[in-house]
Design an enzyme around this catalytic site. Structure first.
Site, PDB file in Angstrom:
ATOM      1  N   PRO A 178     -42.342  32.151 -26.194  1.00 45.47           N
ATOM      2  CA  PRO A 178     -42.688  32.125 -27.834  1.00 45.47           C
ATOM      3  C   PRO A 178     -44.257  31.508 -27.992  1.00 45.47           C
ATOM      4  O   PRO A 178     -44.723  31.810 -29.324  1.00 45.47           O
ATOM      5  CB  PRO A 178     -41.713  31.213 -28.340  1.00 45.47           C
ATOM      6  CG  PRO A 178     -41.007  30.322 -27.032  1.00 45.47           C
ATOM      7  CD  PRO A 178     -41.387  31.340 -26.034  1.00 45.47           C
ATOM      8  N   GLU A 230     -42.256  25.733 -37.182  1.00 46.36           N
ATOM      9  CA  GLU A 230     -41.595  25.983 -35.980  1.00 46.36           C
ATOM     10  C   GLU A 230     -40.736  27.317 -35.819  1.00 46.36           C
ATOM     11  O   GLU A 230     -39.974  27.512 -36.527  1.00 46.36           O
ATOM     12  CB  GLU A 230     -40.995  24.702 -35.629  1.00 46.36           C
ATOM     13  CG  GLU A 230     -39.912  24.859 -34.659  1.00 46.36           C
ATOM     14  CD  GLU A 230     -40.261  24.906 -33.140  1.00 46.36           C
ATOM     15  OE1 GLU A 230     -41.511  24.041 -32.905  1.00 46.36           O
ATOM     16  OE2 GLU A 230     -39.948  25.760 -32.435  1.00 46.36           O
ATOM     17  N   HIS A 261     -48.553  12.350 -28.465  1.00 46.33           N
ATOM     18  CA  HIS A 261     -48.604  12.571 -29.946  1.00 46.33           C
ATOM     19  C   HIS A 261     -49.778  11.625 -30.662  1.00 46.33           C
ATOM     20  O   HIS A 261     -50.527  12.016 -31.574  1.00 46.33           O
ATOM     21  CB  HIS A 261     -47.517  12.214 -30.542  1.00 46.33           C
ATOM     22  CG  HIS A 261     -46.365  13.172 -30.059  1.00 46.33           C
ATOM     23  ND1 HIS A 261     -45.194  13.021 -29.672  1.00 46.33           N
ATOM     24  CD2 HIS A 261     -46.367  14.546 -30.471  1.00 46.33           C
ATOM     25  CE1 HIS A 261     -44.438  14.071 -29.177  1.00 46.33           C
ATOM     26  NE2 HIS A 261     -45.236  14.872 -29.484  1.00 46.33           N
ATOM     27  N   ASP A 304     -49.278  22.635 -31.738  1.00 44.50           N
ATOM     28  CA  ASP A 304     -48.370  21.679 -30.730  1.00 44.50           C
ATOM     29  C   ASP A 304     -47.629  22.923 -29.964  1.00 44.50           C
ATOM     30  O   ASP A 304     -46.446  22.884 -30.286  1.00 44.50           O
ATOM     31  CB  ASP A 304     -47.821  20.832 -31.444  1.00 44.50           C
ATOM     32  CG  ASP A 304     -47.062  19.942 -30.487  1.00 44.50           C
ATOM     33  OD1 ASP A 304     -47.075  19.845 -29.320  1.00 44.50           O
ATOM     34  OD2 ASP A 304     -46.351  19.019 -31.012  1.00 44.50           O
ATOM     35  N   SER A 305     -48.154  23.460 -29.254  1.00 40.35           N
ATOM     36  CA  SER A 305     -47.480  24.921 -28.563  1.00 40.35           C
ATOM     37  C   SER A 305     -46.873  24.557 -27.176  1.00 40.35           C
ATOM     38  O   SER A 305     -47.220  23.483 -26.428  1.00 40.35           O
ATOM     39  CB  SER A 305     -48.469  25.912 -28.430  1.00 40.35           C
ATOM     40  OG  SER A 305     -49.407  25.725 -27.614  1.00 40.35           O
TER      41      SER A 305
HETATM   42  N1  AG3 Z   1     -45.756  20.437 -26.335  1.00 35.27           N
HETATM   43  C1  AG3 Z   1     -45.947  21.331 -24.837  1.00 35.27           C
HETATM   44  C2  AG3 Z   1     -46.898  20.664 -24.067  1.00 35.27           C
HETATM   45  C3  AG3 Z   1     -47.186  21.613 -22.625  1.00 35.27           C
HETATM   46  C4  AG3 Z   1     -45.961  21.425 -21.750  1.00 35.27           C
HETATM   47  N2  AG3 Z   1     -46.286  22.185 -20.455  1.00 35.27           N
HETATM   48  C5  AG3 Z   1     -46.157  21.794 -19.364  1.00 35.27           C
HETATM   49  N3  AG3 Z   1     -45.171  20.749 -18.932  1.00 35.27           N
HETATM   50  N4  AG3 Z   1     -46.264  22.860 -18.437  1.00 35.27           N
HETATM   51  C6  AG3 Z   1     -44.947  19.460 -26.094  1.00 35.27           C
HETATM   52  C7  AG3 Z   1     -44.666  19.080 -27.557  1.00 35.27           C
HETATM   53  C8  AG3 Z   1     -44.759  17.853 -28.085  1.00 35.27           C
HETATM   54  N5  AG3 Z   1     -44.846  17.656 -29.265  1.00 35.27           N
END
Ligand code: AG3
Length: 300
Positions: free
Chosen positions: A180, A122, A78, A173-174
């Site tokens: 999805p 979201e 973050h 922030d996907s």
């Molecule tokens: N967003 C996902 C990041 C990628 C995760 N992928 C993985 N571990 N293969 C995180 C959300 C944080 N706000």
């Protein structure tokens, strides 16, 4: 499959207490595991959501078996999704977050007094609801930040309907580009992102890892598309202990601002924000890429 070990599904009476492990496969023959206590499991219309507790990493949750946030290392992700862009353009006022249902990204954005509005879209209300309950460390911002407008909906549609130049910063922030998150890795989506950014606008997007083949392939595909739409398109990395290989990347894309040439280090420092990972040296260093990562990005 990425999930709690089959022999150790929670609720099964044969499991000795304290011997339950969550495992995430990084490759068919490589798995990262955390000993855990299950807290909650829910199948939403979009994905399977699991919350667990681990002594070292604290509360953590997974989407479709992929670790998203742990209480212990979320500060790194973050810090790095928010602060580099804010340090390049300290005049950012209007921010759009796509995804980020845990609230960690919104929390970091909310620390900037100059930010006037934070829109967030979201897709999965269950992620928001469960994070509010189990991860207030990131989700408390939802109840504390008057500048935040939270929409439960599809980020692709939201961006398609937003006005030209409406935002100074887009934070994508996907999840990974399966399920999805898929629509957030398309050229059509990136074109809309470009269109709704102001001239000094910046887009940061979750752009996977470079070490394991599946992640590397996804990084390459995503980068190619962003690169075709934005005149400035670079990658920067950060040490993420609970993501595959311990190292992960964001894309930095803009209509002109360069993350190093235009860095306003003095202006950022004068805000006096305390950060546990991000600093000016990390900012510069994070854009230095190992040769094997450069190769991933090189157009053939
Ligand atoms: N967003 C996902 C990041 C990628 C995760 N992928 C993985 N571990 N293969 C995180 C959300 C944080 N706000």
């Amino acid at each position: 499959m990425n999930q709690t070990d089959d022999h150790a599904q929670y609720g099964a009476s044969s499991i000795p207490a304290g011997d339950l492990w969550f495992g995430e496969y990084y490759a068919p023959d490589v798995r990262f595991a955390l000993q855990c206590q299950p807290l909650a499991r829910e199948s939403s219309p979009y994905q399977q959501i699991d919350f667990y507790q681990n002594a070292t990493f604290g509360t953590f949750f997974t989407l479709n078996g992929f670790v998203q946030v742990t209480a212990r290392d979320e500060f790194i992700y973050h810090d790095m999704i928010v602060h580099p862009a804010m340090a390049v353009n300290p005049d950012i006022r209007r921010v759009l977050i796509i995804g980020g249902g845990d609230g960690g990204t919104a929390r970091e954005v909310s620390r900037y007094p100059g930010v006037e509005k934070i829109d967030m879209v979201e897709i999965d209300e269950a992620v928001i609801r469960l994070c509010r309950r189990y991860l207030p460390q990131t989700a408390a911002v939802f109840d504390q930040e008057p500048r935040l407008h939270l929409t439960v909906g599809n980020g692709v549609d939201f961006v398609a309907q937003a006005a030209d130049g409406a935002y100074d910063l887009l934070l994508v922030d996907s999840t990974d580009p399966v399920g999805p998150g898929e629509g957030l890795f398309t050229t059509a989506f990136y074109r809309d992102c470009y269109r709704i950014l102001s001239d000094r606008g910046i887009m940061i997007n979750q752009q996977e890892g470079a070490f394991y083949p599946q992640d590397r392939w996804e990084m390459q595909r995503a980068h190619k598309k962003v690169d075709a739409v934005f005149p400035v398109s670079l990658l920067y990395g950060f040490n993420m202990p609970t993501y595959a290989s311990g190292y992960w990347y964001f894309g930095f894309a803009s209509k002109g601002l360069h993350p190093l040439d235009d860095l306003q280090a003095g202006a950022w420092r004068s805000l006096g924000l305390q950060t546990k990972y991000y600093n000016e040296d990390i900012h510069r260093a994070s854009f230095a890429l190992p040769n094997y990562v450069r190769d991933v990005l090189r157009p053939e």
